[in-house]
Write a protein that holds these residues in place. Structure first.
Motif, PDB file in Angstrom:
ATOM      1  N   GLY A 392       0.838  -1.287  -0.137  1.00  0.00           N
ATOM      2  CA  GLY A 392      -0.023  -0.056   0.085  1.00  0.00           C
ATOM      3  C   GLY A 392       0.760   1.392  -0.223  1.00  0.00           C
ATOM      4  N   PRO A 393      -0.046   2.424  -0.089  1.00  0.00           N
ATOM      5  CA  PRO A 393       1.023   3.756  -0.134  1.00  0.00           C
ATOM      6  C   PRO A 393       1.821   4.038   1.173  1.00  0.00           C
ATOM      7  N   LEU A 394       1.483   3.558   2.184  1.00  0.00           N
ATOM      8  CA  LEU A 394       2.424   3.753   3.385  1.00  0.00           C
ATOM      9  C   LEU A 394       3.781   3.062   3.478  1.00  0.00           C
ATOM     10  N   ARG A 395       3.586   1.632   2.872  1.00  0.00           N
ATOM     11  CA  ARG A 395       4.906   0.983   2.737  1.00  0.00           C
ATOM     12  C   ARG A 395       5.735   1.484   1.432  1.00  0.00           C
ATOM     13  N   PHE A 396       5.070   1.925   0.237  1.00  0.00           N
ATOM     14  CA  PHE A 396       5.671   2.487  -0.750  1.00  0.00           C
ATOM     15  C   PHE A 396       6.478   3.675  -0.451  1.00  0.00           C
ATOM     16  N   LEU A 397       5.913   4.378   0.405  1.00  0.00           N
ATOM     17  CA  LEU A 397       6.282   5.669   0.767  1.00  0.00           C
ATOM     18  C   LEU A 397       6.993   5.883   2.258  1.00  0.00           C
ATOM     19  N   ASN A 398       7.701   4.409   2.774  1.00  0.00           N
ATOM     20  CA  ASN A 398       8.358   4.301   3.842  1.00  0.00           C
ATOM     21  C   ASN A 398       9.539   5.178   3.817  1.00  0.00           C
ATOM     22  N   PRO A 399       9.866   5.999   5.054  1.00  0.00           N
ATOM     23  CA  PRO A 399      10.986   6.633   5.044  1.00  0.00           C
ATOM     24  C   PRO A 399      12.332   5.950   4.734  1.00  0.00           C
ATOM     25  N   LEU A 400      12.658   4.581   4.974  1.00  0.00           N
ATOM     26  CA  LEU A 400      13.807   4.175   4.564  1.00  0.00           C
ATOM     27  C   LEU A 400      13.856   4.061   2.884  1.00  0.00           C
ATOM     28  N   VAL A 401      12.692   3.815   2.262  1.00  0.00           N
ATOM     29  CA  VAL A 401      12.744   3.758   0.739  1.00  0.00           C
ATOM     30  C   VAL A 401      12.970   5.460  -0.065  1.00  0.00           C
ATOM     31  N   LEU A 402      12.402   6.243   0.692  1.00  0.00           N
ATOM     32  CA  LEU A 402      12.460   7.581   0.549  1.00  0.00           C
ATOM     33  C   LEU A 402      13.993   7.901   0.645  1.00  0.00           C
ATOM     34  N   ALA A 403      14.750   7.794   1.665  1.00  0.00           N
ATOM     35  CA  ALA A 403      15.823   7.874   1.833  1.00  0.00           C
ATOM     36  C   ALA A 403      16.715   7.495   0.737  1.00  0.00           C
ATOM     37  N   ARG A 404      16.513   6.027   0.347  1.00  0.00           N
ATOM     38  CA  ARG A 404      17.404   5.560  -0.662  1.00  0.00           C
ATOM     39  C   ARG A 404      17.179   6.228  -1.939  1.00  0.00           C
ATOM     40  N   ALA A 405      16.030   6.616  -2.161  1.00  0.00           N
ATOM     41  CA  ALA A 405      15.542   7.289  -3.530  1.00  0.00           C
ATOM     42  C   ALA A 405      16.375   8.556  -3.480  1.00  0.00           C
ATOM     43  N   ALA A 406      16.344   9.321  -2.395  1.00  0.00           N
ATOM     44  CA  ALA A 406      17.077  10.534  -2.334  1.00  0.00           C
ATOM     45  C   ALA A 406      18.582  10.416  -2.658  1.00  0.00           C
ATOM     46  N   ALA A 407      19.229   9.452  -1.956  1.00  0.00           N
ATOM     47  CA  ALA A 407      20.546   9.215  -2.183  1.00  0.00           C
ATOM     48  C   ALA A 407      21.044   8.719  -3.519  1.00  0.00           C
ATOM     49  N   VAL A 408      20.044   8.092  -4.067  1.00  0.00           N
ATOM     50  CA  VAL A 408      20.045   7.576  -5.663  1.00  0.00           C
ATOM     51  C   VAL A 408      20.349   8.791  -6.412  1.00  0.00           C
ATOM     52  N   ASN A 409      19.297   9.642  -6.345  1.00  0.00           N
ATOM     53  CA  ASN A 409      19.371  11.099  -7.025  1.00  0.00           C
ATOM     54  C   ASN A 409      20.501  11.953  -6.946  1.00  0.00           C
ATOM     55  N   ILE A 410      20.962  12.032  -5.764  1.00  0.00           N
ATOM     56  CA  ILE A 410      21.975  13.069  -5.152  1.00  0.00           C
ATOM     57  C   ILE A 410      23.201  12.142  -5.913  1.00  0.00           C
ATOM     58  N   ARG A 411      23.589  10.946  -5.749  1.00  0.00           N
ATOM     59  CA  ARG A 411      24.490  10.349  -6.730  1.00  0.00           C
ATOM     60  C   ARG A 411      24.623  10.496  -8.185  1.00  0.00           C
ATOM     61  N   HIS A 412      23.365  10.626  -8.596  1.00  0.00           N
ATOM     62  CA  HIS A 412      23.152  10.967 -10.065  1.00  0.00           C
ATOM     63  C   HIS A 412      23.620  12.216 -10.504  1.00  0.00           C
ATOM     64  N   ARG A 413      23.139  13.124  -9.557  1.00  0.00           N
ATOM     65  CA  ARG A 413      23.477  14.417  -9.846  1.00  0.00           C
ATOM     66  C   ARG A 413      24.810  14.845 -10.113  1.00  0.00           C
ATOM     67  N   ARG A 414      25.456  14.241  -8.836  1.00  0.00           N
ATOM     68  CA  ARG A 414      27.237  14.226  -8.826  1.00  0.00           C
ATOM     69  C   ARG A 414      27.905  13.788  -9.976  1.00  0.00           C
ATOM     70  N   ALA A 415      27.316  12.708 -10.340  1.00  0.00           N
ATOM     71  CA  ALA A 415      28.013  12.054 -11.411  1.00  0.00           C
ATOM     72  C   ALA A 415      27.774  12.800 -12.827  1.00  0.00           C
ATOM     73  N   ALA A 416      26.557  13.574 -12.767  1.00  0.00           N
ATOM     74  CA  ALA A 416      26.519  14.191 -14.174  1.00  0.00           C
ATOM     75  C   ALA A 416      27.149  15.705 -13.906  1.00  0.00           C
ATOM     76  N   ALA A 417      27.515  16.131 -12.780  1.00  0.00           N
ATOM     77  CA  ALA A 417      27.947  17.617 -12.750  1.00  0.00           C
ATOM     78  C   ALA A 417      29.021  17.744 -13.502  1.00  0.00           C
ATOM     79  N   PRO A 418      29.450  18.605 -13.972  1.00  0.00           N
ATOM     80  CA  PRO A 418      30.488  19.165 -15.058  1.00  0.00           C
ATOM     81  C   PRO A 418      32.026  19.016 -13.969  1.00  0.00           C
ATOM     82  N   GLY A 419      32.905  18.014 -14.374  1.00  0.00           N
ATOM     83  CA  GLY A 419      34.009  17.924 -13.826  1.00  0.00           C
ATOM     84  C   GLY A 419      34.080  16.773 -12.962  1.00  0.00           C
ATOM     85  N   ALA A 420      33.003  16.179 -12.604  1.00  0.00           N
ATOM     86  CA  ALA A 420      32.757  15.143 -11.846  1.00  0.00           C
ATOM     87  C   ALA A 420      33.593  13.963 -12.387  1.00  0.00           C
TER      88      ALA A 420
END
Length: 420
Positions: A392-420
């Motif tokens: 359900g929605p609560l398990r889908f948006l649980n804090p651990l998954v949201l934290a992982r998703a945020a970390a994934v996107n941060i790594r992606h932005r860093r890898a895509a940044a100029p000079g990375a």
């Protein structure tokens, strides 16, 4: 095993509607000892629902398994419905973890195959009387509760009494209306059209869905080499579709990323659809009455979950009320158990679906999850579980998954940044 007498009733349960929800409920109740009248307004045992996603999400698999339909579906050519979804961040392609179990799956199968199959299985179940050409026109009421139905039949008017009346008669449920059960309506800002094609190759041979924000489309491969191709645009596009349905439909599909090659495929059906498909929900019980399938709740067709929820609600009802329906328990308490489970399992999904039906862009949480799922296999698998309605929605948006998703996107932005 001898069954308890119906204490003056013609049956223990009378079900209006012999499609997915009604046929499944009849089978499961009869196996638990109930004597069931399964009414179907259409006289043709091969009748089926035409306008449908033709998809059974993975949440339906346990019900199909209990019904014993999985081997028959596979023999009929039903397709295991793994899927990939296109977003502005790229494709989300859920895959099993290395060395892990396969992803849960359901089936894509045309209703022309599925409906006669499950209806025939119901008719063959001891304790079920399939009554074709029977349309409910009224309810029998005694002491403030429903105790049967009145129906038109090929032989004329008929009254059928039962402890429990089940409305499995779709979103415009006659049972619900006759019982005075109101519907809560949520407007849908999209409209939809679909057609069936043969020889329409799809990458990987799997279901495809396109999130175009706000427009949507999907292509679901089905049995007998037939693919259901649907478009669900914002209603702002409706004037163009009304002026030229075929041209607008084909132009919409051709513009999709990795578009299915519609021009080289054989179209088997007309382009059919609806310009107004609101979501609605009803309280699933009243004294002597239960509602299942679309009679209780309709989902936005873009998610393809309606068939799965029809089967699940039939199973939940049978588990909750079978004993009481045969005179071995308190029916009102059993109906309350069903209503609580129905609400607990589906209310959150319906809330999110109604919100997304406003044809709005992704909200911040959706942007987080969809972008991360396009970049990370674990998040993609998690999204598959939610899309399959296994969590359900609560398990889908649980804090651990949201934290992982945020970390994934941060790594992606860093890898895509100029000079990375």
């Amino acid at each position: 095993m001898d069954k308890p007498e119906s204490a003056g009733n013609d049956y223990d349960v009378v079900i209006s509607g012999a499609s997915l929800a009604g046929s499944a409920a009849a089978i499961l109740l009869a196996r638990r000892g109930a004597r069931v009248a399964l009414l179907e307004r259409r006289s043709d045992p091969e009748a089926y629902k035409v306008l449908c996603t033709h998809s059974l999400t993975a949440c339906a698999y346990p019900v199909l398994d209990e019904l014993g339909l999985v081997p028959a579906l596979e023999k009929a050519g039903a397709i295991r419905n793994t899927a990939r979804w296109h977003t502005r961040w790229g494709w989300i392609e859920p895959r099993a973890a290395p060395g892990g179990p396969e992803l849960p799956y359901g089936f894509n199968v045309r209703r022309s195959t599925l409906d006669p199959l499950i209806r025939s299985r119901a008719a063959q179940t001891p304790g079920v009387d399939l009554l074709l050409g029977h349309q409910v026109t009224g309810l029998v009421r005694e002491a403030g509760r429903t105790s049967g139905v009145r129906a038109t039949t090929p032989q004329g008017e008929r009254e059928i009494r039962a402890r429990l009346v089940v409305g499995a008669d779709g979103k415009d449920s006659a049972v619900a209306k006759l019982a005075g059960v109101p519907a809560r309506r949520h407007e849908n800002a999209r409209f939809g059209y679909l057609a069936h094609y043969r020889d329409l190759p799809l990458r990987g041979g799997t279901s495809q869905t396109w999130f175009r924000e706000p427009d949507m489309a999907y292509a679901f491969p089905n049995d007998d080499g037939v693919t259901v191709l649907a478009v669900l645009p914002d209603k702002k596009r409706l004037p163009a579709f009304r002026e030229d349905l075929e041209g607008s439909f084909l132009d919409f599909v051709r513009a999709l990323p990795e578009a299915p090659p519609v021009d080289s495929a054989e179209r088997l059906t007309k382009i059919i659809g609806t310009v107004d498909y609101p979501l609605h929900s009803r309280r699933p019980t009243a004294p002597g009455i239960a509602l299942i399938g679309d009679a209780a709740l309709t989902a936005d067709p873009l998610w393809g979950v309606g068939c799965g929820w029809a089967l699940q609600s039939a199973q939940w009802l049978a588990e909750a009320v079978a004993a009481a329906a045969t005179g071995r328990g308190d029916l009102d308490k059993s109906l309350a158990v069903y209503a609580r489970r129905h609400g607990r399992r589906l209310r959150g999904h319906q809330y999110l679906g109604a919100d997304f039906a406003k044809a709005r862009p992704f909200n911040p949480l959706e942007r987080l999850m969809f972008s991360a799922a396009a970049r990370d296999e674990a998040v993609a698998r998690h999204m598959h579980l939610f899309a399959s309605r296994l969590i359900g929605p609560l398990r889908f948006l649980n804090p651990l998954v949201l934290a992982r998703a945020a970390a994934v996107n941060i790594r992606h932005r860093r890898a895509a940044a100029p000079g990375a």
